[in-house]
Design a protein around this motif. Structure first.
Motif, PDB file in Angstrom:
ATOM      1  N   ILE A  14       0.823  -1.207   0.000  1.00  0.00           N
ATOM      2  CA  ILE A  14       0.000   0.000   0.000  1.00  0.00           C
ATOM      3  C   ILE A  14       0.859   1.258   0.000  1.00  0.00           C
ATOM      4  N   LEU A  15       1.934   1.240   0.776  1.00  0.00           N
ATOM      5  CA  LEU A  15       2.727   2.443   1.003  1.00  0.00           C
ATOM      6  C   LEU A  15       3.785   2.717  -0.057  1.00  0.00           C
ATOM      7  N   GLU A  16       4.221   1.695  -0.737  1.00  0.00           N
ATOM      8  CA  GLU A  16       5.342   1.866  -1.666  1.00  0.00           C
ATOM      9  C   GLU A  16       5.149   3.009  -2.666  1.00  0.00           C
ATOM     10  N   PRO A  17       3.958   3.162  -3.277  1.00  0.00           N
ATOM     11  CA  PRO A  17       3.795   4.286  -4.215  1.00  0.00           C
ATOM     12  C   PRO A  17       3.868   5.658  -3.552  1.00  0.00           C
ATOM     13  N   HIS A  18       3.786   5.686  -2.208  1.00  0.00           N
ATOM     14  CA  HIS A  18       3.748   6.957  -1.484  1.00  0.00           C
ATOM     15  C   HIS A  18       5.050   7.246  -0.740  1.00  0.00           C
ATOM     16  N   TYR A  19       5.992   6.331  -0.792  1.00  0.00           N
ATOM     17  CA  TYR A  19       7.234   6.505  -0.036  1.00  0.00           C
ATOM     18  C   TYR A  19       7.934   7.820  -0.372  1.00  0.00           C
ATOM     19  N   SER A  20       8.045   8.133  -1.658  1.00  0.00           N
ATOM     20  CA  SER A  20       8.782   9.341  -2.034  1.00  0.00           C
ATOM     21  C   SER A  20       8.083  10.589  -1.518  1.00  0.00           C
ATOM     22  N   ASN A  21       6.741  10.625  -1.611  1.00  0.00           N
ATOM     23  CA  ASN A  21       6.004  11.776  -1.088  1.00  0.00           C
ATOM     24  C   ASN A  21       6.215  11.932   0.414  1.00  0.00           C
ATOM     25  N   ILE A  22       6.152  10.812   1.132  1.00  0.00           N
ATOM     26  CA  ILE A  22       6.289  10.850   2.586  1.00  0.00           C
ATOM     27  C   ILE A  22       7.698  11.269   2.988  1.00  0.00           C
ATOM     28  N   VAL A  23       8.698  10.628   2.391  1.00  0.00           N
ATOM     29  CA  VAL A  23      10.080  10.945   2.747  1.00  0.00           C
ATOM     30  C   VAL A  23      10.431  12.376   2.371  1.00  0.00           C
ATOM     31  N   ASN A  24      10.077  12.782   1.167  1.00  0.00           N
ATOM     32  CA  ASN A  24      10.399  14.146   0.731  1.00  0.00           C
ATOM     33  C   ASN A  24       9.715  15.196   1.603  1.00  0.00           C
ATOM     34  N   SER A  25       8.494  14.915   2.040  1.00  0.00           N
ATOM     35  CA  SER A  25       7.780  15.862   2.890  1.00  0.00           C
ATOM     36  C   SER A  25       8.410  15.951   4.273  1.00  0.00           C
ATOM     37  N   ILE A  26       8.818  14.814   4.824  1.00  0.00           N
ATOM     38  CA  ILE A  26       9.433  14.812   6.152  1.00  0.00           C
ATOM     39  C   ILE A  26      10.812  15.467   6.106  1.00  0.00           C
ATOM     40  N   VAL A  27      11.629  15.062   5.160  1.00  0.00           N
ATOM     41  CA  VAL A  27      12.964  15.657   5.035  1.00  0.00           C
ATOM     42  C   VAL A  27      12.851  17.138   4.686  1.00  0.00           C
ATOM     43  N   GLY A  28      11.941  17.479   3.782  1.00  0.00           N
ATOM     44  CA  GLY A  28      11.748  18.878   3.420  1.00  0.00           C
ATOM     45  C   GLY A  28      11.262  19.708   4.590  1.00  0.00           C
ATOM     46  N   GLY A  29      10.348  19.135   5.396  1.00  0.00           N
ATOM     47  CA  GLY A  29       9.870  19.847   6.579  1.00  0.00           C
ATOM     48  C   GLY A  29      10.977  20.098   7.580  1.00  0.00           C
ATOM     49  N   PHE A  30      11.866  19.114   7.737  1.00  0.00           N
ATOM     50  CA  PHE A  30      13.009  19.282   8.634  1.00  0.00           C
ATOM     51  C   PHE A  30      13.945  20.380   8.120  1.00  0.00           C
ATOM     52  N   GLU A  31      14.179  20.392   6.823  1.00  0.00           N
ATOM     53  CA  GLU A  31      15.034  21.432   6.230  1.00  0.00           C
ATOM     54  C   GLU A  31      14.387  22.806   6.347  1.00  0.00           C
ATOM     55  N   GLU A 164      11.983   1.121   7.939  1.00  0.00           N
ATOM     56  CA  GLU A 164      12.769   2.305   7.618  1.00  0.00           C
ATOM     57  C   GLU A 164      12.623   2.592   6.131  1.00  0.00           C
ATOM     58  N   ILE A 165      11.399   2.877   5.719  1.00  0.00           N
ATOM     59  CA  ILE A 165      11.052   3.132   4.322  1.00  0.00           C
ATOM     60  C   ILE A 165      11.783   2.162   3.394  1.00  0.00           C
ATOM     61  N   GLY A 166      11.588   0.871   3.728  1.00  0.00           N
ATOM     62  CA  GLY A 166      12.106  -0.172   2.860  1.00  0.00           C
ATOM     63  C   GLY A 166      13.516  -0.629   3.161  1.00  0.00           C
ATOM     64  N   LYS A 167      14.283   0.129   3.988  1.00  0.00           N
ATOM     65  CA  LYS A 167      15.677  -0.238   4.233  1.00  0.00           C
ATOM     66  C   LYS A 167      15.816  -1.344   5.270  1.00  0.00           C
ATOM     67  N   TYR A 168      15.006  -1.264   6.329  1.00  0.00           N
ATOM     68  CA  TYR A 168      15.129  -2.231   7.405  1.00  0.00           C
ATOM     69  C   TYR A 168      13.782  -2.344   8.105  1.00  0.00           C
ATOM     70  N   CYS A 169      13.438  -3.503   8.546  1.00  0.00           N
ATOM     71  CA  CYS A 169      12.159  -3.669   9.231  1.00  0.00           C
ATOM     72  C   CYS A 169      12.295  -4.702  10.341  1.00  0.00           C
TER      73      CYS A 169
END
Length: 208
Positions: A14-31, A164-169
């Motif tokens: 379910i989440l895989e198509p949304h990973y980039s949106n989620i990660v970019n939004s979180i990292v962008g929000g932190f920046e 971890e967004i696909g890296k580790y679970c």
């Protein structure tokens, strides 16, 4: 009554198509927060934001970015339920965005609504079907970088799984279970400490 809790495998699909949106939004929000902090220190006096202020600023920037990503979607909703901002992906998952600690725990006030959200309970004002998830980041000690971005599924005091967004679970861990090895204890043991204890369980006589 509790809601259905999807597995890590189901969630990944379910989440895989949304990973980039989620990660970019979180990292962008932190920046975005870092830029705000830098600007604040150009106003003539040094400013050191507290942890809650930092988290709130980052959350607001994440909220804006997620809303922009999904505002024209007919299938997915990014809005507030009972004053809680979340991203709803059809009837599958509803994702809140939070700062996480090293054990993927969520720092929050122990409101009845938060306890029910953690417990995957049905809550008035929230849709009944989606599994409740958290998408969050772990900052370094200086709040100058992010150590990782994670999706976590909690069920009361147990973390069912995190990714971890696909890296580790890792799958289900309980705060009362001892890890099999010292390395597992170092990496995975979930310590909720006082912040997830119900007030009635605290007998210290303090207000913490």
């Amino acid at each position: 009554m509790k809601r259905n809790i999807i597995s890590l495998e189901e969630a990944s699909i379910i989440l895989e198509p949304h990973y980039s949106n989620i990660v970019n939004s979180i990292v962008g929000g932190f920046e975005d927060y870092q830029k705000i902090s830098e600007f604040a220190n150009t106003l003539g006096r040094p400013v050191t934001f507290g942890g809650c202020t930092k988290g709130s600023l980052i959350h607001d920037q994440i909220r804006v970015r997620i809303t922009e990503q999904y505002e024209e979607s007919n299938l997915f909703e990014a809005r507030k339920w009972n004053n809680i901002f979340a991203l709803k992906l059809e009837d599958d998952v509803l994702i809140r965005f939070k700062k996480l600690d090293k054990n993927k725990g969520i720092a929050n006030y122990r409101t009845e609504q938060h306890i029910k959200f953690m417990a995957q309970s049905l809550i008035d004002g929230f849709p009944d079907q989606p599994t409740f998830l958290f998408a969050g980041y772990i900052p370094d000690k200086t709040w100058t970088s992010i150590r990782g971005v994670y999706i976590a599924c909690w069920n009361g005091k147990t973390i069912e799984w995190f990714d971890e967004i696909g890296k580790y679970c890792v799958r289900q861990l309980n705060i009362f279970e001892e890890p099999a090895t010292e390395e597992l204890e170092k990496r995975f043991r979930v310590r909720l400490k006082n912040k997830f204890k119900i007030q009635s369980e605290q007998k210290t006589g303090t207000n913490e």
